[in-house]
Design a protein around this motif. Structure first.
Motif, PDB file in Angstrom:
ATOM      1  N   VAL A 148       0.816  -1.222   0.000  1.00  0.00           N
ATOM      2  CA  VAL A 148       0.000   0.000   0.000  1.00  0.00           C
ATOM      3  C   VAL A 148       0.844   1.264   0.000  1.00  0.00           C
ATOM      4  CG1 VAL A 148      -0.164   0.080   2.539  1.00  0.00           C
ATOM      5  CG2 VAL A 148      -1.912   1.216   1.181  1.00  0.00           C
ATOM      6  N   GLY A 149       0.303   2.327  -0.539  1.00  0.00           N
ATOM      7  CA  GLY A 149       0.905   3.642  -0.376  1.00  0.00           C
ATOM      8  C   GLY A 149       1.489   4.233  -1.633  1.00  0.00           C
TER       9      GLY A 149
ATOM     10  N   PRO B  66       2.832   2.990  -6.013  1.00  0.00           N
ATOM     11  CA  PRO B  66       2.893   1.879  -6.961  1.00  0.00           C
ATOM     12  C   PRO B  66       4.033   0.940  -6.578  1.00  0.00           C
ATOM     13  CG  PRO B  66       2.771   4.000  -8.118  1.00  0.00           C
ATOM     14  CD  PRO B  66       2.990   4.302  -6.668  1.00  0.00           C
TER      15      PRO B  66
ATOM     16  N   THR C 255      -3.036  -2.898  -2.790  1.00  0.00           N
ATOM     17  CA  THR C 255      -4.259  -2.174  -2.463  1.00  0.00           C
ATOM     18  C   THR C 255      -4.136  -0.693  -2.786  1.00  0.00           C
ATOM     19  OG1 THR C 255      -3.536  -1.698  -0.195  1.00  0.00           O
ATOM     20  CG2 THR C 255      -4.675  -3.786  -0.552  1.00  0.00           C
TER      21      THR C 255
ATOM     22  N   GLN D 216      -6.841   5.943  -0.832  1.00  0.00           N
ATOM     23  CA  GLN D 216      -6.369   7.270  -0.422  1.00  0.00           C
ATOM     24  C   GLN D 216      -6.987   7.651   0.923  1.00  0.00           C
ATOM     25  OE1 GLN D 216      -8.339   9.262  -3.877  1.00  0.00           O
ATOM     26  NE2 GLN D 216      -6.250   9.770  -4.489  1.00  0.00           N
ATOM     27  N   THR D 217      -6.404   8.666   1.545  1.00  0.00           N
ATOM     28  CA  THR D 217      -6.985   9.196   2.781  1.00  0.00           C
ATOM     29  C   THR D 217      -8.475   9.496   2.555  1.00  0.00           C
ATOM     30  OG1 THR D 217      -4.859  10.215   3.267  1.00  0.00           O
ATOM     31  CG2 THR D 217      -6.750  11.030   4.509  1.00  0.00           C
ATOM     32  N   GLU D 218      -8.759  10.064   1.403  1.00  0.00           N
ATOM     33  CA  GLU D 218     -10.124  10.491   1.107  1.00  0.00           C
ATOM     34  C   GLU D 218     -11.084   9.334   0.879  1.00  0.00           C
ATOM     35  OE1 GLU D 218      -7.361  11.416  -0.341  1.00  0.00           O
ATOM     36  OE2 GLU D 218      -7.248  13.596  -0.558  1.00  0.00           O
TER      37      GLU D 218
ATOM     38  N   ASP E  92      -4.850  10.617  -9.405  1.00  0.00           N
ATOM     39  CA  ASP E  92      -3.952   9.590  -9.932  1.00  0.00           C
ATOM     40  C   ASP E  92      -4.231   9.306 -11.403  1.00  0.00           C
ATOM     41  OD1 ASP E  92      -2.244   8.678  -7.801  1.00  0.00           O
ATOM     42  OD2 ASP E  92      -4.003   7.856  -6.819  1.00  0.00           O
TER      43      ASP E  92
END
Ligand code: WT7
Length: 634
Positions: free
Chosen positions: A370-371, A373, A396, A399-401, A485
């Motif tokens: 995660v986080g 690519p 996975t 995003q924060t959102e 993205d």
């Protein structure tokens, strides 16, 4: 029981149902939770205001679902395993009953300090169970938690406290990350000086570091807890009552206070945890993220606890005391599911296979990434050396959102492709748009990643700034949530995330706005202007490259650059320090005064063969000078 998909055809069915009858799909999942009062309207939405409401009118408390509901059957099961920074220090194991007791006590502590429903509480803590206890206690009394990553500076901490006008700050004396000592209380004190909304500071004595306590304002966690009752009736919350604020960086402006609400976030994190990782009863789940980021919120705390899982919190870093630490951790705690970031994988890859020697990783069943690519090479290394070729990797994307995972394989169910986040989860309606805003259809396409229908876990607003919520996410393309993205969809319909298309840099999985770094650099007395871009970095994914203009001669440009780097560390936090600073005579600007970042990005990437059209620049010759300078420092 929360539904768990068990085959690829079941996934395909669930996906189709979730698109044709989204409300019915999520209603069935929502049934698996405990409600004080059922909801009245499943979904009410539009992406123009935008307005998103899930399960409106429902009454609940998320902590009753994370804790109380498990007490009858799994009171003695471990909820949280805590592994300290130093592997020789004592491990802590907290059962669901003990967690209940601690959360109730701390809920009473907060209320005794005058914290009421809707109040904001800032949490600036090391990776200790008390951080999770503090979050859950806030949720239990209806206060909105705002966790600030303990790597942020006092200025960043104070900015975040002030934006939400937090009443209480919860911190610790300090912490160790590897051998590095961080005096959290000192940083907190500096922040409070410029954060007048803080009335109370509660300090968890973690390392027994000497600290200053201010009479009447500062209180000792353990002392307050020792006289607090372990009984606490949770506050009844509406489905759409705010649960937390979490700040994240955008391309411009100050950090955004992403606002998540109660029921939708709960349902979404629980469902994605169970399905993506295919969590099985009794398994030990370990996510190495920090609780200060959304990954820690959703997949260390809420997702696992909602499922009655055992979640492991690791205080340390992958390289301490040696680069085999993760592998020792897996062996020591018989971890079944291990969720980490590509940057950690790449950093450990450098040490080869020696750190694995003699370590039994046979407990592992699922790996996660995660986080940022994950590049193919790191994917294969992770798969072969950590998973011994037997564990699926769930890459996975979220995003924060988004609150929870949106695109990912389901472990052991979705056929994998290295470096592909693969397919959207049920309920997630992706759209790929071209620059002009046309939605592209079919496979083998590339464009900007958007989402065209709400999912329960999505952010509802930015704290106190709904207009900015609208302009940041819903205005680039009308009626779409724009992620920032870019992605490719291959011939099989599989999604590969290509990275940010805006001015956000992803350094070791930390999201940093170029504007924030520029503002910090510009505070240096000798620097009048700067432009910051990302460049490919072998370990961090992206590094930070700053082009700066000085208005007078400095006796040593090297010193100046070091000062500027240190200043960014001081203003934002060490993780945001630029890797390279290049002093330039001028920046490539258009006649309207706009910096052409595209050109700077290419130069930083070392790809100057085709810089595109530079004819709109006031002075195209600056480009060559910058190119020459860049070669020198590369
Ligand atoms: C940005 C969100 C998601 C929690 C941690 C970061 C990038 C995240 C992936 C992935 C490629 C990824 C995106 C995204 N990102 N996961 N699996 N593959 N890119 O949360 O700080 O809000 O950052 O991280 O660029 O927009 P965040």
């Amino acid at each position: 029981m929360l539904p768990q998909i068990s085959s690829f055809s079941e996934y395909q069915d669930a996906y189709l149902r979730s698109i044709s009858q989204p409300e019915m799909f999520w209603e069935e999942i929502a049934q698996a939770f405990e409600w004080r009062k059922p909801w009245e309207q499943t979904l009410n939405w539009n992406f123009t205001e935008p307005k998103i409401e899930w399960f409106a009118g429902g009454k609940l408390n998320i902590t009753e679902n994370c804790i109380d509901r498990h007490l009858a059957n799994r009171g003695n099961q471990t909820a949280i395993i805590w592994e300290p920074n130093n592997p020789n220090d004592e491990v802590r194991k907290i059962t669901y009953s003990q967690l209940s007791e601690q959360v109730n006590k701390f809920s009473n502590v907060l209320q005794a300090k005058g914290v009421a429903k809707g109040d904001r509480v800032c949490i600036y803590m090391p990776m200790v169970p008390e951080a999770a206890i503090a979050m859950l206690a806030c949720a239990r009394i209806g206060a909105i938690h705002s966790v600030v990553f303990a790597g942020f500076s006092s200025t960043s901490l104070s900015d975040r406290i002030n934006d939400a006008a937090c009443k209480v700050l919860i911190t610790a004396d300090g912490m160790l990350r590897g051998e590095k000592k961080i005096d959290l209380k000192q940083i907190a004190d500096d922040a409070i000086k410029i954060s007048p909304s803080i009335e109370t500071c509660i300090v968890f004595d973690h390392k027994n570091f000497p600290i200053q306590m201010q009479n009447g304002r500062d209180f000792d966690w353990k002392e307050l807890m020792s006289t607090s009752s372990a009984i606490h009736e949770a506050t009844e919350m509406d489905s759409e009552d705010p649960l937390f604020i979490l700040y994240t960086s955008g391309s411009t402006g100050k950090p955004k206070g992403v606002l998540h609400t109660t029921a939708g976030y709960m349902i979404y994190t629980a469902y994605t945890f169970k399905n993506v990782f295919q969590y099985q009863e009794q398994e030990v789940f370990c996510c190495t993220a920090d609780i200060g980021w959304v990954t820690g919120h959703s997949y260390i705390v809420y997702g696992p606890l909602l499922n009655g899982a055992t979640t492991l919190m690791f205080e340390g870093i992958p390289s301490y005391p040696d680069p085999g630490r993760f592998w020792s951790l897996i062996e020591k705690h018989r971890i079944n599911i291990f969720y980490t970031a590509p940057t950690a994988i790449r950093a450990l890859e450098v040490f080869g296979t020696e750190p694995f020697e003699g370590k039994d990783l046979s407990s592992l069943r699922v790996l996660g990434s995660v986080g940022e690519p994950i590049n193919e090479e790191a994917w294969h290394w992770y798969h072969e050396n950590v998973g011994k070729g037997n564990c699926p990797i769930v890459d996975t994307w979220w995003q924060t959102e988004t609150g929870g995972i949106l695109i990912s394989p389901l472990a052991n169910i979705t056929p994998l492709k290295p470096a592909f986040a693969t397919l959207p989860l049920p309920g997630v309606q992706l759209a790929i748009l071209d620059e002009k805003g046309n939605e592209l259809h079919g496979n083998s396409i590339e464009g900007n990643l958007c989402i065209k229908f709400p999912w329960p876990g999505m952010a509802r607003s930015l704290y106190n700034d709904h207009e900015r919520f609208k302009s940041a996410y819903f205005s680039t393309y009308a009626n779409y949530y724009f992620t920032g993205d870019g992605c490719k969809k291959d011939e099989d319909g599989y999604i590969r995330i290509t990275g940010r298309v805006d001015d956000v840099i992803n350094v070791s999985g930390h999201r940093i706005g170029t504007g924030e770094v520029e503002d910090a650099i510009n505070e240096h007395g000798y620097i009048i202007e700067s432009a910051v871009v990302g460049f490919p970095h072998d370990i961090k994914g992206q590094g930070i490259w700053a082009f700066v203009i000085c208005d007078r001669e400095h006796h040593s440009y090297e010193e100046l650059c070091n000062e500027a780097k240190a200043h960014v560390g001081k203003v934002i936090g060490a993780f945001a320090r630029p890797d390279r600073i290049q002093v330039v005579k001028a920046l490539p600007k258009t006649r309207s005064g706009k910096i052409m970042r595209r050109i700077l990005r290419k130069i930083a990437e070392g790809d100057t063969s085709n810089l595109g059209d530079t004819s709109t620049l006031i002075d195209p010759s600056v480009v060559d000078l910058i190119k020459i300078g860049a070669e020198e420092i590369r």
